[in-house]
Scaffold this active site. Structure first.
Site, short mmCIF file in Angstrom:
data_model
loop_
_atom_site.label_atom_id
_atom_site.label_comp_id
_atom_site.label_asym_id
_atom_site.label_seq_id
_atom_site.Cartn_x
_atom_site.Cartn_y
_atom_site.Cartn_z
N LYS A 1 39.10 27.97 43.95
CA LYS A 1 39.00 29.02 43.08
C LYS A 1 39.81 30.17 43.58
O LYS A 1 40.55 29.92 44.67
CB LYS A 1 37.59 29.72 43.25
N ASP B 1 30.01 31.40 48.96
CA ASP B 1 30.63 31.19 47.76
C ASP B 1 30.02 29.79 47.03
O ASP B 1 30.67 29.33 46.06
CB ASP B 1 32.12 30.65 48.08
#
Ligand code: C5P
Length: 340
Positions: free
Chosen positions: A27, A161
């Site tokens: 990401k 996350d």
């Protein structure tokens, strides 16, 4: 047979013998606004996350013994990326209890193979993504179900996350990371250049440095983040996203803190930006630097430029070994051939 085929043909008798395969994308934080420090020591965020084509690969198979095993290849096979995979499988097993196809006893041990292609401790979320894939893959290997809320609880317990990676693509992430709202308006396939110096940056250290220099994030960063989220919720072309790179690359409240923790990043970011003639951002708490392009092919040309400049000494990177320099793309719901 692909993992998707297995999902749609649950009665396949070879299913248990075939490893479950999962792609675990990296990401990028296009924006990262720190709203406030919470009583539990974590920080509430407003951050636009984008999943990338760059990805690790996990395969999970039922194991003969009692203990989950993990074999890591690729990037730094000796490193601790494995910890989150073990933690994710243990947490998923606990949440499933006896509710799996061979229950009522606990779900069996898994043999996991992890091919690491995402640099470790880089601000690219590789370990968290592996953990999300491990949760999903373990459930399939055990033919077990967890409702979305239970999956989210398991994911959030493994790391801040991890919930994002259950959804992937482009999303607005809020709270400590547990609130994930997909943003489906991005069209096209933006290219991304990644440059990860070979230095370890602890996320905890960066948040502590943030707390030492300020009590809450910058109002301008928050406005940029909110505005981008609105645009990405509606409709935004690749060209328009690239045109906003200047605003996005400074819309990271952790940037000054990361530069305090690793001062050599300041000069390195500046030299990459000068070389490329475009704004360069920091992903999360770093140390990965990024730049946006209209396509992955353009990002690949930029990667070549950076490698050449590192090679002939025009720029030098912090760290004992050469940085990771790679080209990839943002995963959106509106592109073709987007599988990594
Ligand atoms: O949850 P995770 O283990 O990934 O977080 C690593 C560290 O980053 C935490 O110990 C905390 O110091 C910091 N953090 C934070 N606020 C967040 C996410 C992480 O303060 N939203």
């Amino acid at each position: 047979m692909t993992s998707d085929d297995r999902q749609t043909v649950p009665s396949d008798p070879t299913r248990r013998l075939t490893p479950v395969v999962r792609i675990a994308p990296a990401k990028l934080n296009l924006t990262l606004s720190v709203i406030a420090r919470r009583d539990d020591g974590y920080h509430s965020l407003h951050s636009v996350f984008a999943a990338l084509g760059l990805a690790d690969r996990l395969s999970l198979a039922l194991a003969a013994g009692d203990v989950d095993t993990l074999h890591v290849s690729g990037f730094d096979p000796g490193l601790t990326a494995d910890n989150l995979v073990h933690k994710a499988i243990a947490a998923t097993r606990a949440a499933v209890g006896g509710a799996w196809s061979g229950g009522p006893g606990p779900a069996p041990a898994l043999a996991v193979r992890l091919d690491k292609r995402i640099p470790i401790a880089a601000g690219l979320g590789g370990g968290s993504s592996d953990a999300a894939s491990a949760i999903d893959g373990a459930l399939e290997a055990w033919a077990a179900e967890l409702d979305p809320e239970a999956r989210l609880r398991v994911a959030a317990g493994v790391g801040s996350d991890v919930p994002f990676f259950l959804a992937g693509r482009v999303a607005l992430v809020e709270g400590r990371g547990e609130s994930v709202a997909p943003l489906d308006g991005l069209h096209g396939t933006p290219g991304v250049l990644l440059v990860t110096p070979a230095i370890t940056v602890s996320t905890r250290d960066v948040f502590e440095a943030f707390d030492a220099i300020r009590t809450h994030g910058d109002g301008a960063v928050r406005l940029t983040s909110m505005h981008l989220a609105e645009e990405l919720r509606a409709k935004l072309s690749t060209a328009d996203l690239v045109a906003r790179a200047g605003a996005m690359t400074v819309a990271n409240d952790l940037l000054p803190a990361a530069m305090l923790v690793v001062p050599s990043l300041v000069a390195f970011r500046r030299s990459i930006s000068r070389l490329l003639g475009r704004p360069v951002g920091l992903s999360g708490s770093g140390p990965t630097l990024w730049a946006l392009y209209a396509s992955e092919a353009e990002a690949a040309e930029a990667a070549e430029l950076v490698r050449t400049a590192l090679g002939d000494g025009r720029i030098s990177a912090p760290g004992v070994t050469e940085p990771f320099v790679g080209a990839t793309h943002i995963q959106t719901g509106h592109q073709q051939g987007s599988q990594p």
